[in-house]
Design a protein around this motif. Structure first.
Motif, PDB file in Angstrom:
ATOM      1  N   GLY A  35      -7.516  37.749 -39.630  1.00  0.00           N
ATOM      2  CA  GLY A  35      -7.834  36.550 -40.408  1.00  0.00           C
ATOM      3  C   GLY A  35      -7.289  35.304 -39.734  1.00  0.00           C
ATOM      4  O   GLY A  35      -7.559  35.045 -38.571  1.00  0.00           O
ATOM      5  N   THR A  58     -14.905  33.524 -38.244  1.00  0.00           N
ATOM      6  CA  THR A  58     -14.789  34.563 -39.270  1.00  0.00           C
ATOM      7  C   THR A  58     -13.344  35.071 -39.387  1.00  0.00           C
ATOM      8  O   THR A  58     -13.074  36.023 -40.107  1.00  0.00           O
ATOM      9  CB  THR A  58     -15.701  35.767 -38.959  1.00  0.00           C
ATOM     10  OG1 THR A  58     -15.386  36.237 -37.636  1.00  0.00           O
ATOM     11  CG2 THR A  58     -17.168  35.385 -39.026  1.00  0.00           C
ATOM     12  N   GLY A  59     -12.435  34.445 -38.656  1.00  0.00           N
ATOM     13  CA  GLY A  59     -11.056  34.929 -38.615  1.00  0.00           C
ATOM     14  C   GLY A  59     -10.902  35.880 -37.446  1.00  0.00           C
ATOM     15  O   GLY A  59     -11.886  36.366 -36.873  1.00  0.00           O
ATOM     16  N   HIS A  62     -12.415  40.136 -37.438  1.00  0.00           N
ATOM     17  CA  HIS A  62     -12.961  40.463 -38.769  1.00  0.00           C
ATOM     18  C   HIS A  62     -13.466  41.914 -38.746  1.00  0.00           C
ATOM     19  O   HIS A  62     -14.227  42.300 -37.850  1.00  0.00           O
ATOM     20  CB  HIS A  62     -14.106  39.505 -39.096  1.00  0.00           C
ATOM     21  CG  HIS A  62     -14.562  39.611 -40.517  1.00  0.00           C
ATOM     22  ND1 HIS A  62     -15.261  40.700 -40.999  1.00  0.00           N
ATOM     23  CD2 HIS A  62     -14.394  38.773 -41.569  1.00  0.00           C
ATOM     24  CE1 HIS A  62     -15.515  40.510 -42.293  1.00  0.00           C
ATOM     25  NE2 HIS A  62     -14.998  39.354 -42.654  1.00  0.00           N
ATOM     26  N   ILE A 303     -19.906  35.899 -42.777  1.00  0.00           N
ATOM     27  CA  ILE A 303     -19.814  34.578 -43.433  1.00  0.00           C
ATOM     28  C   ILE A 303     -20.506  34.637 -44.798  1.00  0.00           C
ATOM     29  O   ILE A 303     -19.976  34.130 -45.793  1.00  0.00           O
ATOM     30  CB  ILE A 303     -20.415  33.471 -42.523  1.00  0.00           C
ATOM     31  CG1 ILE A 303     -19.532  33.284 -41.279  1.00  0.00           C
ATOM     32  CG2 ILE A 303     -20.571  32.151 -43.277  1.00  0.00           C
ATOM     33  CD1 ILE A 303     -20.101  32.370 -40.206  1.00  0.00           C
ATOM     34  N   ASP A 306     -18.638  37.304 -47.362  1.00  0.00           N
ATOM     35  CA  ASP A 306     -17.324  36.849 -47.845  1.00  0.00           C
ATOM     36  C   ASP A 306     -17.390  35.439 -48.466  1.00  0.00           C
ATOM     37  O   ASP A 306     -16.341  34.840 -48.716  1.00  0.00           O
ATOM     38  CB  ASP A 306     -16.300  36.839 -46.699  1.00  0.00           C
ATOM     39  CG  ASP A 306     -16.065  38.230 -46.123  1.00  0.00           C
ATOM     40  OD1 ASP A 306     -16.644  39.197 -46.654  1.00  0.00           O
ATOM     41  OD2 ASP A 306     -15.310  38.353 -45.133  1.00  0.00           O
ATOM     42  N   MET A 308     -17.976  32.554 -47.268  1.00  0.00           N
ATOM     43  CA  MET A 308     -17.097  31.645 -46.518  1.00  0.00           C
ATOM     44  C   MET A 308     -17.527  30.185 -46.607  1.00  0.00           C
ATOM     45  O   MET A 308     -16.686  29.293 -46.540  1.00  0.00           O
ATOM     46  CB  MET A 308     -17.005  32.091 -45.054  1.00  0.00           C
ATOM     47  CG  MET A 308     -16.223  33.381 -44.856  1.00  0.00           C
ATOM     48  SD  MET A 308     -15.810  33.618 -43.121  1.00  0.00           S
ATOM     49  CE  MET A 308     -15.690  35.401 -43.054  1.00  0.00           C
ATOM     50  N   ASN A 311     -16.043  28.914 -49.608  1.00  0.00           N
ATOM     51  CA  ASN A 311     -14.592  28.853 -49.404  1.00  0.00           C
ATOM     52  C   ASN A 311     -14.194  27.587 -48.639  1.00  0.00           C
ATOM     53  O   ASN A 311     -13.230  26.907 -48.998  1.00  0.00           O
ATOM     54  CB  ASN A 311     -14.123  30.098 -48.638  1.00  0.00           C
ATOM     55  CG  ASN A 311     -12.618  30.134 -48.482  1.00  0.00           C
ATOM     56  OD1 ASN A 311     -11.885  30.251 -49.450  1.00  0.00           O
ATOM     57  ND2 ASN A 311     -12.140  29.975 -47.250  1.00  0.00           N
ATOM     58  N   CYS A 377     -12.169  31.542 -43.483  1.00  0.00           N
ATOM     59  CA  CYS A 377     -11.614  32.343 -44.580  1.00  0.00           C
ATOM     60  C   CYS A 377     -10.216  31.868 -44.983  1.00  0.00           C
ATOM     61  O   CYS A 377      -9.540  32.523 -45.787  1.00  0.00           O
ATOM     62  CB  CYS A 377     -11.576  33.821 -44.178  1.00  0.00           C
ATOM     63  SG  CYS A 377     -10.662  34.115 -42.658  1.00  0.00           S
ATOM     64  N   LYS A 379      -7.165  30.399 -46.865  1.00  0.00           N
ATOM     65  CA  LYS A 379      -6.992  30.388 -48.328  1.00  0.00           C
ATOM     66  C   LYS A 379      -6.080  29.235 -48.778  1.00  0.00           C
ATOM     67  O   LYS A 379      -5.275  28.749 -47.984  1.00  0.00           O
ATOM     68  CB  LYS A 379      -6.361  31.717 -48.769  1.00  0.00           C
ATOM     69  CG  LYS A 379      -7.302  32.889 -48.626  1.00  0.00           C
ATOM     70  CD  LYS A 379      -8.281  32.932 -49.790  1.00  0.00           C
ATOM     71  CE  LYS A 379      -9.430  33.893 -49.599  1.00  0.00           C
ATOM     72  NZ  LYS A 379     -10.576  33.422 -48.832  1.00  0.00           N
TER      73      LYS A 379
END
Ligand SMILES: Cc1ncc(COP(=O)(O)O)c(C=O)c1O
Length: 405
Positions: A35, A58-59, A62, A303, A306, A308, A311, A377, A379
């Motif tokens: 991530g 995508t981190g 992923h 993407i 999730d 994204m 997000n 992603c 947070k």
């Protein structure tokens, strides 16, 4: 057989000895990622708000992307465009389906600079003209034509002798474009948000005016979305967005986050431009290879799966709110997860202080701007951690300045 060097000093010495010294590196031996976290070989864990030059959209690693690539490696690593391929067909269809409606074709290549070279060539082929307008502060890559189109700092100078026909306009200033946009101009190309220049944005009217000039004068409009594309702004592309006046260019170039770390670039092209491109006009051995195409498919799926894009929008809002707690930040530039924090003083000591506290950020060619290009992603809790670290770094810097007086 010699043991693999594990210690920072060993690895640093070996790279410095055997690799050209073209990069200023951070003192990190990257070992694994998950991530927004990067783990070093000495066990240290870094909050990565830079994503390896905006690549880890995508981190890091992923699981969906990794699994898809592993599966493909066992089937076929590569075959060129001389054969058809299921994964290539899917990647092309998927990219076209998420692109603005008028962009109906894709050309795959391997990097951002290569995507821009091909976009410029397509514009010349489609118009029969040679000149190209690009902008002060724009960065388009380091191969001959792309570096000649790059009016940022020292880069263009490095590419001497430059490819002829590159004209410089001022970003955000439509009059400077109007003066240059005559019947010799094939294309106007721009980074819609100028990342390396310090995350410089332009008003939606600027993009509308550029579209109008291009339509009236038969000029191709190219957006270099190597950084802004693939979800970074909270939309799949800057093209068509509200911030961009809902304007769609004739060509979008992509790279960076498109393959989650597997090198891949692409040009998304309108039907009108595509109609001028014939067999053998463009080509590249590795473009459209199976591993790269698998990475594109899995990246776009991750993407979507999730959520994204959603997000990015909500976490950007959280960051903009929390950053108001820091008076030294004068302004937050940019959109989504392509952000520039403009400080009241030099950003380099803050960048360094954050690195010492295990937070990776980016600088830019604007000395007061710290760049954030995190994975999509990221947070809210990780933003909170960043804000705490930033406060500490700023407090430490101001107390060491007081001590020095
Ligand atoms: C906006 C933009 N265009 C093009 C490039 C060149 O991409 P690459 O390094 O993949 O050739 C970059 C790289 O930083 C970029 O930021």
């Amino acid at each position: 057989m010699r043991a693999q060097p594990q210690q920072l000093a060993d690895v640093t010495a070996l790279e410095d000895q055997c690799q050209l010294a073209t990069y200023k590196k951070m003192p990190i031996v990257a070992e694994r990622g998950e991530g927004v976290w990067l783990y070093a070989s000495d066990g240290q864990k870094y909050l990565d708000l830079y994503g390896g030059h905006a690549v880890a959209g995508t981190g890091h690693s992923h699981p969906h992307v990794v699994a898809a690539i592993v599966e493909q490696t066992e089937k076929l690593l590569f075959y060129s465009n001389l054969v058809y391929s299921q994964v290539r067909a899917r990647a092309a269809e998927k990219l076209v389906s998420i692109a603005p409606e008028s962009l109906t074709k894709v050309f795959f290549c391997n990097s951002g600079t290569e995507a821009n070279e091909n976009a410029m060539r397509m514009a010349r082929l489609a118009t029969g003209r040679e000149n190209l307008i690009t902008f002060s502060g724009g960065f388009h890559g380091r191969t001959a034509d792309a570096i000649s189109a790059t009016f940022l700092g020292k880069y263009r100078e490095l590419g001497k002798p430059n490819v002829p026909g590159h004209l410089q306009a001022e970003f955000g200033d439509v009059e400077s474009v109007e003066k240059l946009a005559d019947e010799t101009v094939a294309a106007i190309m721009l980074e819609p948000i100028q990342s390396m220049a310090g995350v410089r944005t332009a008003a939606p009217t600027f993009f509308r005016d550029l579209r109008k000039i291009c339509d009236e004068r038969g000029i191709v409009l190219i957006y270099d979305e190597v950084q802004t594309g693939v979800g970074r702004t909270g939309e799949w592309f800057f093209a068509g967005s509200e911030a961009g006046g809902r304007i769609v260019p004739d060509v979008i170039t992509l790279a960076k986050a498109l393959g989650s770390g597997i090198p891949v670039g692409a040009c998304l092209v309108s039907e009108k431009i595509a109609s001028h491109i014939k067999e053998n006009d463009l080509g590249t051995t590795f473009g459209g290879g199976m591993i790269a195409m698998t990475a594109v498919n899995a990246t776009l799926e991750a993407i979507e799966n999730d959520l994204m894009l959603e997000n990015v929008k909500s976490v950007e809002a959280h960051l903009r709110e929390r950053i108001t707690e820091i008076p030294q930040v004068m302004r937050v530039r940019g959109l989504g997860f392509l952000l520039g924090l403009e400080f009241d003083d030099k950003a380099a000591p803050i960048h360094q202080g954050l690195l010492e506290r295990k937070v990776i950020t980016g600088t830019s060619s604007d000395p007061k701007v710290l760049r954030l290009l995190p994975a999509l992603c990221l947070k809210p809790a990780e933003i909170d951690l960043f804000i705490d670290e930033l406060k500490t770094v700023i407090a430490n810097l101001s107390s060491s300045r007081k001590d020095a007086k």
